[in-house]
Design a protein around this motif. Structure first.
Motif, PDB file in Angstrom:
ATOM      1  N   VAL A 105       0.850  -1.186   0.000  1.00 43.31           N
ATOM      2  CA  VAL A 105       0.000   0.000   0.000  1.00 43.31           C
ATOM      3  C   VAL A 105       0.885   1.236   0.000  1.00 43.31           C
ATOM      4  O   VAL A 105       1.944   1.251   0.613  1.00 43.31           O
ATOM      5  CB  VAL A 105      -0.896  -0.002   1.269  1.00 43.31           C
ATOM      6  N   MET A 106       0.437   2.241  -0.734  1.00 42.31           N
ATOM      7  CA  MET A 106       1.144   3.529  -0.674  1.00 42.31           C
ATOM      8  C   MET A 106       0.082   4.620  -0.640  1.00 42.31           C
ATOM      9  O   MET A 106      -0.971   4.485  -1.288  1.00 42.31           O
ATOM     10  CB  MET A 106       2.033   3.686  -1.900  1.00 42.31           C
ATOM     11  N   THR A 107       0.333   5.657   0.148  1.00 41.44           N
ATOM     12  CA  THR A 107      -0.532   6.841   0.086  1.00 41.44           C
ATOM     13  C   THR A 107       0.354   8.059  -0.159  1.00 41.44           C
ATOM     14  O   THR A 107       1.491   8.110   0.328  1.00 41.44           O
ATOM     15  CB  THR A 107      -1.334   7.049   1.392  1.00 41.44           C
ATOM     16  N   VAL A 108      -0.166   8.976  -0.922  1.00 39.12           N
ATOM     17  CA  VAL A 108       0.569  10.229  -1.161  1.00 39.12           C
ATOM     18  C   VAL A 108      -0.359  11.381  -0.789  1.00 39.12           C
ATOM     19  O   VAL A 108      -1.457  11.513  -1.340  1.00 39.12           O
ATOM     20  CB  VAL A 108       1.020  10.381  -2.633  1.00 39.12           C
ATOM     21  N   ARG A 109       0.111  12.166   0.170  1.00 39.69           N
ATOM     22  CA  ARG A 109      -0.683  13.308   0.642  1.00 39.69           C
ATOM     23  C   ARG A 109       0.192  14.549   0.615  1.00 39.69           C
ATOM     24  O   ARG A 109       1.407  14.450   0.494  1.00 39.69           O
ATOM     25  CB  ARG A 109      -1.125  13.086   2.096  1.00 39.69           C
ATOM     26  N   GLN A 110      -0.454  15.668   0.811  1.00 38.30           N
ATOM     27  CA  GLN A 110       0.326  16.910   0.871  1.00 38.30           C
ATOM     28  C   GLN A 110       1.203  16.916   2.131  1.00 38.30           C
ATOM     29  O   GLN A 110       0.728  16.561   3.215  1.00 38.30           O
ATOM     30  CB  GLN A 110      -0.619  18.105   0.900  1.00 38.30           C
ATOM     31  N   MET A 111       2.456  17.295   1.971  1.00 36.56           N
ATOM     32  CA  MET A 111       3.356  17.395   3.125  1.00 36.56           C
ATOM     33  C   MET A 111       3.207  18.775   3.740  1.00 36.56           C
ATOM     34  O   MET A 111       3.396  19.784   3.074  1.00 36.56           O
ATOM     35  CB  MET A 111       4.809  17.196   2.669  1.00 36.56           C
ATOM     36  N   ARG A 112       2.852  18.776   5.009  1.00 35.78           N
ATOM     37  CA  ARG A 112       2.783  20.050   5.729  1.00 35.78           C
ATOM     38  C   ARG A 112       3.914  20.064   6.737  1.00 35.78           C
ATOM     39  O   ARG A 112       3.921  19.250   7.663  1.00 35.78           O
ATOM     40  CB  ARG A 112       1.450  20.201   6.438  1.00 35.78           C
ATOM     41  N   SER A 113       4.866  20.963   6.538  1.00 34.21           N
ATOM     42  CA  SER A 113       6.019  21.022   7.440  1.00 34.21           C
ATOM     43  C   SER A 113       5.583  21.551   8.794  1.00 34.21           C
ATOM     44  O   SER A 113       4.548  22.203   8.913  1.00 34.21           O
ATOM     45  CB  SER A 113       7.097  21.929   6.861  1.00 34.21           C
TER      46      SER A 113
END
Ligand code: PLP
Length: 279
Positions: A113-121
């Protein structure tokens, strides 16, 4: 831009990615994972993350469904499909879907499984001013070098930290500091950078390795050795390292001020070097 899911080689909108309830990741936590972030859209230290995923999988006898180059191209494709300026990629590999039985299922393919979400620093103010932490008993198993899905002690510890008004929980085992619930721990004493050795008591952090390398290049003396919990109190500086926290100064431990109570000089220097490195 959209959150993206990936299941066994197929991309889809994240909301459509479903795993059966008999997946062993769900029933036993029988699997391993990685979290990778991008800088300027490029996955940071991708090779190191994939290599650690492979080490973790091998350590639990989990067959790898893809070769390193395939993981890399799937990660790149996921980031491209999501279209965010910066992405956070989560990869999870489990021992597959099978009727519930502790024994390894025979002939069952793993679930990838892989998920890609927005990275919020993290808030840059936090990174400059630092955070308080608490110490907690390290109740985890003896193979913390494996990035296993079994995170209950980390979940409990992190919540305990939040409830105490702290950012992170630092695990202590037999009087020695192992690591944070989501980070590695480094301290500075008399100009020497000290961190726990990369043995079975900690996850060998990708960020940890980069930071130690940067420190050595700066001519800073680095000691990888056991840290007694009392040393936290006498430290001039303490900071956390990790994919999500980068280099995060610690300004208090269990309510006791660290050093001057502000980000230390060496922490500042390494943060700047880290920033230049990633950019
Ligand atoms: N230690 C633990 C327990 C972690 O969960 C993490 C990151 O998730 C780290 C250390 C830091 O590792 P990395 O720098 O590879 O993100």
């Amino acid at each position: 831009m959209a959150d993206i899911g990936f299941l066994n080689g197929r991309f889809m909108p994240l909301a459509e990615a479903m795993v059966p309830v008999e997946d062993r990741g769900y029933q036993f936590g029988d699997g391993v994972y990685e979290v990778i972030r991008t800088y300027r859209g490029v996955p940071f230290q991708l090779e190191a993350h994939v290599a650690r995923l492979e080490r973790s999988a091998v350590a639990i006898g989990l067959p790898l469904p893809f070769r390193a180059a395939e993981w890399s191209s799937y990660v790149a494709e996921g980031i491209r499909l999501a279209g965010y300026a910066e992405s956070k990629v989560y990869i999870q590999l489990t021992r597959g879907v099978a009727p519930r039985d502790h024994l390894f299922p025979v002939g069952t393919p793993p679930t990838a499984v892989m998920t890609v979400r927005q990275m919020r620093s993290l808030d840059p103010v936090l990174c400059a001013t630092g955070v308080p932490v608490i110490t907690v008993a390290d109740l985890r198993w003896g193979r913390c070098d494996i990035k296993s899905l079994n995170l209950l002690p980390n979940v409990m510890a992190r919540q305990q930290a939040k409830d105490a008004g702290a950012f992170e929980a630092i695990f202590v085992r037999a009087g020695e500091v192992s690591e944070g619930a989501v980070s590695n721990v480094m301290l500075v004493r008399a100009g020497v950078l000290v961190t726990a050795p990369a043995d079975e008591r900690i996850l060998s952090g990708v960020t940890r390795a980069v930071v130690l390398d940067l420190a050595r290049k700066e001519g800073i003396l680095v000691e990888e050795r056991a840290i007694r919990v009392e040393e936290l109190r006498g430290a001039d500086e303490i900071f956390l390292t990790g994919t999500t926290v980068e280099i995060l100064p610690v300004i208090g431990v269990d309510g006791v001020v660290v050093g001057t109570g502000k980000r230390g000089e060496l922490t500042r220097l390494l943060s700047h070097r880290f920033r230049s490195f990633v950019e």
